[in-house]
Motif scaffolding. Structure first.
Motif, PDB file in Angstrom:
ATOM      1  N   UNK A  64      12.386   8.610  55.791  1.00 38.66           N
ATOM      2  CA  UNK A  64      11.520   9.765  55.558  1.00 38.66           C
ATOM      3  C   UNK A  64      11.281  10.638  56.786  1.00 38.66           C
ATOM      4  N   UNK A  65      11.070  10.022  57.936  1.00 36.52           N
ATOM      5  CA  UNK A  65      10.807  10.815  59.144  1.00 36.52           C
ATOM      6  C   UNK A  65      12.018  11.662  59.517  1.00 36.52           C
ATOM      7  N   UNK A  66      13.200  11.076  59.451  1.00 38.19           N
ATOM      8  CA  UNK A  66      14.409  11.840  59.754  1.00 38.19           C
ATOM      9  C   UNK A  66      14.681  12.897  58.680  1.00 38.19           C
ATOM     10  N   UNK A  67      14.289  12.605  57.451  1.00 37.46           N
ATOM     11  CA  UNK A  67      14.450  13.586  56.385  1.00 37.46           C
ATOM     12  C   UNK A  67      13.595  14.819  56.655  1.00 37.46           C
ATOM     13  N   UNK A  68      12.375  14.607  57.105  1.00 35.49           N
ATOM     14  CA  UNK A  68      11.512  15.740  57.438  1.00 35.49           C
ATOM     15  C   UNK A  68      12.083  16.538  58.606  1.00 35.49           C
ATOM     16  N   UNK A  69      12.624  15.832  59.597  1.00 32.01           N
ATOM     17  CA  UNK A  69      13.254  16.512  60.727  1.00 32.01           C
ATOM     18  C   UNK A  69      14.469  17.304  60.281  1.00 32.01           C
ATOM     19  N   UNK A  70      15.205  16.776  59.327  1.00 32.77           N
ATOM     20  CA  UNK A  70      16.376  17.482  58.799  1.00 32.77           C
ATOM     21  C   UNK A  70      15.975  18.814  58.180  1.00 32.77           C
ATOM     22  N   UNK A  71      14.873  18.827  57.457  1.00 32.60           N
ATOM     23  CA  UNK A  71      14.378  20.078  56.870  1.00 32.60           C
ATOM     24  C   UNK A  71      14.029  21.075  57.978  1.00 32.60           C
ATOM     25  N   UNK A  72      13.339  20.597  58.989  1.00 28.91           N
ATOM     26  CA  UNK A  72      12.960  21.477  60.106  1.00 28.91           C
ATOM     27  C   UNK A  72      14.196  22.105  60.746  1.00 28.91           C
TER      28      UNK A  72
END
Length: 394
Positions: A64-72
């Motif tokens: 999840x944390x990397x997924x949020x970073x991917x969106x950013x």
């Protein structure tokens, strides 16, 4: 006067894909579609403007944390106007939440819509949209398959202790009330933690409650462990239905479960009578292209991955201004589009921000080492012929 291609702003469709980590296999369909459709989506025409288009992706790393970073990264570095994603009970909501926070349109799939709503909520003014089946749809299809073996059954529930299991057993909007309303008695000793270590307690509970059918949302590995331990105790179920059994697993788990004849839900196949809104290609042609390029058999998420890109392209070409995030999100909200995964309609979904995908029932058949998912119930889509009778375990 027509505007030249160079004067039109470049648009970007972003994708968050699990390419590494435990969900990496689930990223294969979307990765393939991004490559497959890149030539077709190099430009989009809206009115008298022909916009160049970039398809960009980032790895969620199944986290999840990397997924949020991917969106950013997709928003800041690629200037994505819309982001698509699929797969992951925790990862998918993380992508949608990050898109909501960033104020960029998001379309997601392969996650029951009640779970999507429960984890995130829906309503006017949101940037995030979803299309999928519901937990009630799964229950109805599974109950129909159980009833091929008789009218009412004691059914053992092999559900985890995470969000997935919590929603399946929910007394009002989960799987349980629909199955119970059809006369089936569901029995469950409690959830288990993934990955499972031992199902002895579950098997004892199922034996005590005369559960001859087992329904599950287990991983292939956990289901194989359950089936192996059931065999050791001499209590193999007559039928297993499993909602995670969407694509036939490879390796040891597949070999162990061959004789179980696992039955599952079907939302897409090469036999589904749908065409791409982008070029008119059929579901059968898409499956053939996937098999030719990858050497692997078709898998169900392939059709939904293709539909994600269809919806994204449609939103960019119908938005009042495709460069304005709110405009693109509003375009998704009024979308009613025939896709290679069927009609996706956000104007009349089961709830706000959700388009419904119907389900039918399938069962894995083995023919000379070749595995094929055959249609065994088609109540919700009678235009797709039934291909085989439901068979109990050997």
């Amino acid at each position: 006067m027509a505007t030249t291609e160079t004067a039109a702003k470049r648009l970007c469709i972003g994708a968050v894909v699990p390419r590494t980590g435990r969900l990496s296999k689930l990223g294969d369909p979307l990765s393939f579609i991004l490559t497959h459709l890149a030539p077709r989506l190099s430009h989009l025409t809206r009115g008298n403007r022909r916009h160049p288009v970039t398809l960009a992706w980032r790895d969620s790393r199944s986290d999840p944390a990397h997924a949020r970073q991917a969106v950013t990264e997709l928003v800041r570095h690629e200037q994505a106007q819309i982001i698509v994603t699929m797969a992951g009970t925790k990862v998918l909501p993380a992508v949608a939440d990050a898109c909501e926070k960033a104020g960029v349109a998001c379309v997601s799939t392969t996650f029951p819509w009640q779970a999507y709503v429960h984890t995130r909520g829906t309503g006017p003014g949101r940037f995030t949209y979803h299309f999928a089946w519901g937990l009630d749809d799964i229950a109805a299809v599974f109950a129909e398959m159980w009833e091929r073996l008789g009218p009412r059954h004691h059914v053992g529930c092999l559900w985890n202790d995470d969000l997935q299991g919590q929603l399946l057993r929910h007394p009002t909007h989960g799987f349980a009330p629909v199955a119970s309303a059809r006369g089936h008695h569901l029995t469950e000793p409690g959830g288990y933690r993934e990955p499972a270590q031992d199902f002895t307690a579950h098997l004892g509970h199922f034996r005590d409650h005369n559960a001859e059918i087992v329904t599950s949302a287990s991983t292939a590995e956990d289901l194989a462990l359950f089936y192996r331990q059931a065999g050791e105790r001499g209590q193999r179920p007559r039928l297993i239905t499993c909602s995670r059994w969407l694509a036939y697993p490879r390796g040891t788990a597949a070999a162990e479960l061959d004789e179980a004849r696992v039955a599952t839900l079907m939302y897409w196949s090469p036999r589904h009578p749908f065409r791409s809104s982008l070029d008119g290609s059929t579901a059968e042609q898409l499956a053939h292209a996937y098999q030719q390029r990858t050497g692997n058999l078709w898998i169900q998420p392939l059709g939904l991955a293709h539909a994600l890109l269809e919806v994204a392209a449609h939103a960019l070409t119908t938005a009042d201004d495709p460069t304005v995030p709110r405009s693109v999100a509003d375009a998704v909200g009024r979308t009613r589009l025939p896709t290679i995964a069927g009609l996706l309609d956000w104007t009349s979904g089961p709830t706000a921000n959700v388009a419904h995908v119907p389900l039918i029932g399938g069962q894995w058949k083995t023919h000379h080492r070749h595995h094929e998912l055959a249609v065994v119930t088609n109540t919700n889509m009678p235009e797709i012929p039934v291909e085989a009778d439901l068979a109990p375990a050997r």
